[in-house]
Motif scaffolding. Structure first.
Motif, PDB file in Angstrom:
ATOM      1  N   LYS A  60       0.989   3.992  -3.151  1.00  0.00           N
ATOM      2  CA  LYS A  60       0.544   5.440  -2.933  1.00  0.00           C
ATOM      3  C   LYS A  60       1.729   6.308  -3.150  1.00  0.00           C
ATOM      4  O   LYS A  60       1.426   7.171  -3.907  1.00  0.00           O
ATOM      5  CB  LYS A  60       0.207   5.608  -1.420  1.00  0.00           C
ATOM      6  N   ILE A  61       3.071   5.965  -2.933  1.00  0.00           N
ATOM      7  CA  ILE A  61       4.161   6.793  -3.150  1.00  0.00           C
ATOM      8  C   ILE A  61       4.047   6.779  -4.873  1.00  0.00           C
ATOM      9  O   ILE A  61       4.423   7.955  -5.404  1.00  0.00           O
ATOM     10  CB  ILE A  61       5.366   6.306  -2.437  1.00  0.00           C
ATOM     11  N   LEU A  81       0.365   9.398   3.516  1.00  0.00           N
ATOM     12  CA  LEU A  81       0.281   8.165   4.066  1.00  0.00           C
ATOM     13  C   LEU A  81      -0.504   8.188   5.330  1.00  0.00           C
ATOM     14  O   LEU A  81      -0.316   7.458   6.312  1.00  0.00           O
ATOM     15  CB  LEU A  81       1.473   7.536   4.363  1.00  0.00           C
ATOM     16  N   GLN A 117       0.767  -1.350   0.002  1.00  0.00           N
ATOM     17  CA  GLN A 117      -0.169  -0.049   0.257  1.00  0.00           C
ATOM     18  C   GLN A 117       0.963   1.287  -0.050  1.00  0.00           C
ATOM     19  O   GLN A 117       0.781   2.205  -0.864  1.00  0.00           O
ATOM     20  CB  GLN A 117      -0.909   0.008   1.283  1.00  0.00           C
ATOM     21  N   ILE A 118       2.002   1.201   0.925  1.00  0.00           N
ATOM     22  CA  ILE A 118       2.881   2.369   0.795  1.00  0.00           C
ATOM     23  C   ILE A 118       3.346   2.601  -0.346  1.00  0.00           C
ATOM     24  O   ILE A 118       3.687   3.725  -1.101  1.00  0.00           O
ATOM     25  CB  ILE A 118       3.933   2.313   2.189  1.00  0.00           C
ATOM     26  N   GLU A 119       4.020   1.643  -1.007  1.00  0.00           N
ATOM     27  CA  GLU A 119       4.618   1.845  -1.978  1.00  0.00           C
ATOM     28  C   GLU A 119       3.883   2.207  -3.184  1.00  0.00           C
ATOM     29  O   GLU A 119       4.186   3.142  -4.000  1.00  0.00           O
ATOM     30  CB  GLU A 119       5.467   0.502  -2.530  1.00  0.00           C
ATOM     31  N   LEU A 152       7.905   5.227  11.188  1.00  0.00           N
ATOM     32  CA  LEU A 152       8.251   5.337   9.724  1.00  0.00           C
ATOM     33  C   LEU A 152       9.624   6.200   9.927  1.00  0.00           C
ATOM     34  O   LEU A 152       9.211   7.461  10.059  1.00  0.00           O
ATOM     35  CB  LEU A 152       7.080   6.068   8.961  1.00  0.00           C
ATOM     36  N   LEU A 212       4.839  13.395   2.727  1.00  0.00           N
ATOM     37  CA  LEU A 212       4.623  11.851   2.944  1.00  0.00           C
ATOM     38  C   LEU A 212       3.785  11.477   4.044  1.00  0.00           C
ATOM     39  O   LEU A 212       3.148  10.671   3.765  1.00  0.00           O
ATOM     40  CB  LEU A 212       5.924  11.458   3.252  1.00  0.00           C
ATOM     41  N   TYR A 213       3.753  12.106   5.277  1.00  0.00           N
ATOM     42  CA  TYR A 213       2.857  12.119   6.234  1.00  0.00           C
ATOM     43  C   TYR A 213       1.356  12.171   5.868  1.00  0.00           C
ATOM     44  O   TYR A 213       0.540  11.359   6.030  1.00  0.00           O
ATOM     45  CB  TYR A 213       3.023  12.953   7.490  1.00  0.00           C
ATOM     46  N   ASP A 234      -3.545   7.468   6.367  1.00  0.00           N
ATOM     47  CA  ASP A 234      -4.287   6.383   6.587  1.00  0.00           C
ATOM     48  C   ASP A 234      -3.651   5.144   7.390  1.00  0.00           C
ATOM     49  O   ASP A 234      -3.970   4.690   8.304  1.00  0.00           O
ATOM     50  CB  ASP A 234      -5.110   5.743   5.430  1.00  0.00           C
ATOM     51  N   GLU A 235      -2.390   5.035   6.650  1.00  0.00           N
ATOM     52  CA  GLU A 235      -1.477   3.826   7.099  1.00  0.00           C
ATOM     53  C   GLU A 235      -0.983   4.158   8.542  1.00  0.00           C
ATOM     54  O   GLU A 235      -0.690   3.611   9.469  1.00  0.00           O
ATOM     55  CB  GLU A 235      -0.313   3.575   6.170  1.00  0.00           C
TER      56      GLU A 235
END
Length: 111
Positions: free
Chosen positions: A10-11, A64, A6-8, A75, A60-61, A66-67
Motif C-alpha cells: 500500500k505504501i 492504512l 499489505q502495509i508495504e 504502529l 499514513l493512518y 483497514d489494517e
C-alpha cells in the motif's frame, strides 16, 4: 498475504519511497508467536516536504485504515524527508520494551 506485505504494498503504491523499513515488533509484546500486531515503520520520502509530523502520520493512518481497524494494534511511525533522514544519520531510536500486561490485568495498588 501477510499484514506486513499489505502495509508495504500500500505504501509503495501510494508514496514515492526513498527508504522504507517495516519491522514486525510483535515478538516484543504479550501476543501469540508469529503475530503481526505491532509494527515499526520508517518511511523516507520527499512527499513529506513541508508537512508537519502530525499531517504525515494522518496521511499514513488514512492509507492504512483497514489494517489499523483490524489486525494492527500498534504502529510506530518515523517519517522523514530525504534531507531530514540524512541530517540524522539515517537512524531512528529503538522502540521501548513492552511493559507487559493488558487492560484486563488487575491493577496493583488500587483499592
Amino acid at each position: 498475504m501477510a499484514v506486513a506485505e499489505q502495509i508495504e504494498h500500500k505504501i509503495r503504491d501510494a508514496v514515492p519511497v526513498a527508504y522504507l523499513s517495516l519491522e514486525n515488533e510483535s515478538y516484543k509484546h504479550s501476543v501469540p508467536p508469529n503475530s503481526e500486531t505491532h509494527f515499526k515503520l520508517v518511511l523516507v520520502s520527499d512527499v513529506f516536504s513541508g508537512m508537519m509530523p502530525v499531517r504525515r502520520h494522518q496521511m499514513l493512518y488514512q492509507l492504512l485504515a483497514d489494517e489499523l481497524a483490524g489486525p494492527i494494534h500498534a504502529l510506530a511511525l518515523h517519517t522523514h524527508t530525504v534531507d531530514e533522514w540524512k541530517a540524522q544519520g539515517g537512524q531512528v531510536a529503538d522502540s521501548p520494551n513492552c511493559m507487559g500486561g493488558s487492560k484486563n490485568d488487575p491493577q496493583s495498588g488500587q483499592d
